[in-house]
Write a protein that holds these residues in place. Structure first.
Motif, PDB file in Angstrom:
ATOM      1  N   LYS A 227      -4.628   4.614   2.518  1.00  0.00           N
ATOM      2  CA  LYS A 227      -5.650   3.941   3.315  1.00  0.00           C
ATOM      3  C   LYS A 227      -6.844   3.796   2.378  1.00  0.00           C
TER       4      LYS A 227
ATOM      5  N   THR B  60       0.841  -1.201   0.000  1.00  0.00           N
ATOM      6  CA  THR B  60       0.000   0.000   0.000  1.00  0.00           C
ATOM      7  C   THR B  60       0.873   1.248   0.000  1.00  0.00           C
ATOM      8  N   ASP B  61       2.203   1.060  -0.099  1.00  0.00           N
ATOM      9  CA  ASP B  61       3.120   2.188  -0.092  1.00  0.00           C
ATOM     10  C   ASP B  61       4.407   1.791  -0.799  1.00  0.00           C
TER      11      ASP B  61
END
Length: 182
Positions: free
Chosen positions: A92, A14-15
């Motif tokens: 998120k 997610t990053d």
């Protein structure tokens, strides 16, 4: 404007950690994006941070943009910001909206063809903000895969129809691509 830039492949990400890079144009903005392209059980996920041209501000949405052709599901989520180095954090991702919205579209998915045969077309109930019907044909290279010819129809968020397909964070769409949204 300066933005962090990086790209990482993998379903668990997610990053990504990147370097600060000067954008080409004064009106560019920073984006952190995650793209998921699922064909059957094969899910390809890419996270990308970069400068984006002002013409692509329509990708900045509070919920993911989704294309659903039953066998193929493409989801694009982008967080955008407008200050130097503002895209340093990971994403998120909001939950997928699976509420039926009353819209229906023909759906089909075919590899190695530029048309969907009538016999392969079914009607799909659209969900969430996917309230536009899409028809696509052309070559696409998914992350970590070879380029293939696809034809598909399905439900799509109308904002995805306004997006420059060459600016997707993961899938590379060929110059022969034809996209119609109704």
């Amino acid at each position: 404007m300066s933005c962090f830039t990086c790209k990482v492949f993998g379903e668990e990400n997610t990053d990504c950690q990147g370097v600060l890079q000067q954008c080409e144009n004064d009106d560019d903005f920073c984006a952190t994006q995650i793209e998921s392209s699922r064909i059957g059980n094969d899910n390809r996920v890419i996270v990308r941070k970069r400068c984006m041209p002002a013409a692509n501000k329509n990708v900045c949405r509070p919920e993911p943009m989704k294309l659903d052709c039953t066998k193929l599901i493409l989801s694009l989520y982008s967080e955008c910001c407008f200050e130097d180095g503002c895209n340093s954090n990971g994403l998120k991702i909001p939950a997928d909206n699976t509420t039926k919205n009353g819209h229906q579209c023909p759906t089909c998915f075919v590899e190695n063809s530029n048309t969907c045969p009538c016999s392969k077309t079914e009607l799909k109930e659209c969900t969430g903000n996917a309230n536009t019907c899409l028809e696509f044909s052309g070559h696409v290279q998914r992350p970590e895969d070879v380029e293939k010819l696809y034809a598909f129809k399905g439900c799509v968020d109308g904002n995805l129809c306004k997006t420059d397909l060459s600016k997707l964070p993961g899938c590379e769409v060929g110059s022969d691509a034809k996209l119609t949204c109704t």
